[in-house]
Enzyme design. Sequence first.
Site, mmCIF file in Angstrom:
data_model
loop_
_atom_site.group_PDB
_atom_site.id
_atom_site.type_symbol
_atom_site.label_atom_id
_atom_site.label_comp_id
_atom_site.label_asym_id
_atom_site.label_seq_id
_atom_site.Cartn_x
_atom_site.Cartn_y
_atom_site.Cartn_z
ATOM 1 N N HIS A 70 7.670 9.082 3.631
ATOM 2 C CA HIS A 70 6.713 10.043 3.168
ATOM 3 C C HIS A 70 6.756 11.249 3.850
ATOM 4 C CE1 HIS A 70 3.597 8.828 6.401
ATOM 5 N NE2 HIS A 70 4.316 7.540 6.380
ATOM 6 N N ASP A 185 5.232 9.902 12.391
ATOM 7 C CA ASP A 185 4.996 8.965 11.176
ATOM 8 C C ASP A 185 4.499 10.134 9.886
ATOM 9 O OD1 ASP A 185 4.080 7.457 9.167
ATOM 10 O OD2 ASP A 185 2.270 6.643 10.295
ATOM 11 N N GLU A 217 1.169 9.052 1.296
ATOM 12 C CA GLU A 217 1.327 7.918 2.076
ATOM 13 C C GLU A 217 0.036 7.376 2.781
ATOM 14 O OE1 GLU A 217 2.332 4.525 4.681
ATOM 15 O OE2 GLU A 217 1.564 6.272 5.312
ATOM 16 N N GLU A 218 -0.332 8.281 3.456
ATOM 17 C CA GLU A 218 -1.428 8.088 4.694
ATOM 18 C C GLU A 218 -2.897 8.004 4.144
ATOM 19 O OE1 GLU A 218 -0.818 7.242 7.334
ATOM 20 O OE2 GLU A 218 1.128 8.235 8.087
ATOM 21 N N HIS A 328 0.115 7.886 15.072
ATOM 22 C CA HIS A 328 -1.147 8.650 14.574
ATOM 23 C C HIS A 328 -1.935 9.235 15.644
ATOM 24 C CE1 HIS A 328 -1.767 6.437 10.375
ATOM 25 N NE2 HIS A 328 -0.330 6.727 10.591
#
Length: 360
Positions: A70, A185, A217-218, A328
């Site tokens: 992503h 990420d 995606e998140e 994150h």
Amino acid sequence: MDKTELESIKSLQKKLSELIGVSGHEKPVIEFIQSQIEGSVEKIWVDPLGSLLAIKKGDESRDRIMIDAHADEIGFMVSYVEPRGGFLRFVPIGGWDTRILLGQAVKVLANDGKIYHGIIGSKPTHLTTESERKSAVKTSDMYIDIGMSTKEEVESRGIHIGSVGTLYDPFVEFPNNMVRGKAFDDRTGVNVLIHIIKEFAEKPLSDTVLFSFSMGEEIGARGAGPAAFSLDPTMAIAIENTTAADVPGIKESECPAYIGKGPAITVADRSLIAHPLVNQRLIENAKYENIPYHIKKPLFGGTNAGRIHQTRRGIPSSVVSVPCRYIHSPTSLLSLEDIYHTIRLTSAFIRNPAKVFSSP
Ligand code: CO
């Protein structure tokens, strides 16, 4: 360990980490990826939601393998501009640990692409009551200070309700081929895919490989389903970044993945039971080429594979992740060697020297 390859992984990780691509606003990342892979694939396009898709053709009678990473990252969106002082109120985009927000440095993206630095603040500690000091500050009581004096000034610079930004910390090298930075990420997955595309640029493939640099995606894997629908694969792997909880205070039985043990292969997470035949192809090829790997403990997290495997008639899928501490956060930590082995595993999965689960 290939030193030139590690250097190439590191410099790309730094560039990708520093780009700003909050969910739904991935364009700066997508444009950069496009500039890196153009000419190395037969077909490349941006889909209507903003995911970048690419195809490297193989034998048409054989499998179509989708490899996903992503492009987006968690961040925040401006929800209100204070008339006095031009302070920005904000809402988180994606899953922040809100305990870490206070005092962080941020970058805010203006309409013209210009980046403004900011700081997340709240009521000064000297003005708080004793009971306020005992409880966590709510995100709604925080603001971003970008050094301006009025709402008019903020808006004249192209920052307004809906503007996005991210927490920011510079990319730093640690000993032992470890690096720290923001948005690992899933720029780590993006890094793996770009290296794979370059590796296969001049090589003929037996299976067709379909690449998706997915948006959103998140915020609930919003781009990967439509991407899988367009690409129409027969199997899929999401390349991700996952929680390395190999830190003090965590029981072995509760540690999903480890730094320094190579990629983590998913058997099950909250969004997917990995398809056994896809995992067999991953594991047997890893063994065949002596690539270190470990199995990620269930049932932590969820990924784009959760969305992909339920697309069309059903797509056997799994996930391969680079373990990362402090995921994150803008100070995520991982090993470049784990990225290196993840590239090797993805390459082995595509080439399939162990001849597992291949079409006749
Ligand atoms: Co991710």
